[in-house]
Motif scaffolding. Sequence first.
Motif, short mmCIF file in Angstrom:
data_model
loop_
_atom_site.label_atom_id
_atom_site.label_comp_id
_atom_site.label_asym_id
_atom_site.label_seq_id
_atom_site.Cartn_x
_atom_site.Cartn_y
_atom_site.Cartn_z
N ALA A 1 0.84 -1.21 0.00
CA ALA A 1 0.00 0.00 0.00
C ALA A 1 0.87 1.25 0.00
CB ALA A 1 -0.92 0.00 1.21
N MET B 1 2.45 1.77 -3.45
CA MET B 1 1.49 2.24 -4.46
C MET B 1 1.22 3.72 -4.29
SD MET B 1 0.73 -0.15 -6.53
CE MET B 1 0.70 -1.92 -6.73
N VAL B 2 1.07 4.17 -3.09
CA VAL B 2 0.82 5.59 -2.82
C VAL B 2 1.98 6.42 -3.30
CG1 VAL B 2 0.56 7.32 -1.00
CG2 VAL B 2 -0.78 5.21 -0.94
N ALA C 1 2.02 6.61 -7.23
CA ALA C 1 0.89 7.22 -7.95
C ALA C 1 1.25 8.63 -8.36
CB ALA C 1 -0.35 7.20 -7.08
#
Lengths: 177, 179
Positions: free
Chosen positions: A22, A25-26, A29
């Motif tokens: 997680a 991914m943050v 992005a």
Amino acid sequence: MMSRYFRYGLLCLVILAGLLLAWGMVQAAPGYQAVPPATPTHLPDQPASYSPEVSTIDSPAPTCELPQPGTGDCYLTWSYLYADADPNYMITMTVSIDDQPRARYHGFFQTYMYIPTEMLAFRVSCGSSGSGGLQDFGRSHSYTLRARDSAGSKTANYGTVICPADTLHMCLPMVWK
Amino acid sequence: MRKLLIPFGSALLLLLVTFSALQVARGQVPLNSEVVLNSETQDGNIRQVSAPSGVSPDQPEISFIDSPTVACVQPDSAKNECFLNWYYLSVDANPSYIITMTVNLIDFGYVARYHGFFQTSIYVPHSMNPQGYKVACGTLGEGGDPMWGKAYSYIIRARASDGLKSANYGSAYCPPYTP
């Protein structure tokens, strides 16, 4: 059969892996690009580095002409209007006739403004013969031209034109204009 | 308690994966968005050059749209009729071709569309629309300025064959109509 501690450890490892996924991914992005608004909001005036005054307005040949005799309609125009505010930007140039605003020309990232005669045509009343103080001519009309630049400098031209005499002729009833 | 740990952990992991997927979806740039390459502002006017996302030219090949002297003129003070016009409109996309240039008055929508035909630049003089666009002058103060009538916002857009776009945003105040 797995031992209890092995299972707990595996569970913690899975949870940790999920957290790392997680977080990754943050970070990866890309940022969201905002779409500019369709209508611009008010912005402050552009400051001038130095502020020479805007030039006088060049307004040659103020003219009152009668295109169609018998209508009582005259048109006031000029050869052109021109003002220079370099290095500042021209903001507006306005035309008033008989103290009534009749046109506003807006600058758009331009240091000077040129307005051709085709964009300068204002209907005025011709008036009857002698109504402006001159025999054989009609009404007189006063005009004011103003220009303003981005440094706040202003300039103005004041003048008067006398129109050809003409009145509106109608069959019945007779209406003098 | 033991029996709850594994399903609880699985549910937490699923939640985290879903959260990260949402972040990825949120962070992705939409297919039809644009990136502003160059922008200038002055006295409420804005002009921009933009490109489709993923295209990043070293130098934009489409110029700003040149749209000097936007005029609102009231030819006849006895009528609530004003006319909007520009001295000229011009944009250059050399070596790309100009595809279209459009004029949009916000209150009315599109009022003009100029099409390129194997041309790298486009020039539209005021004489192509000599009278201008007829609008209502409005009453004194109707546009927010106590000395003038209605105000009209406009957008002028141009698009080139390489996908680059240019846009001008501005507004014009009209003389008031006093019956």
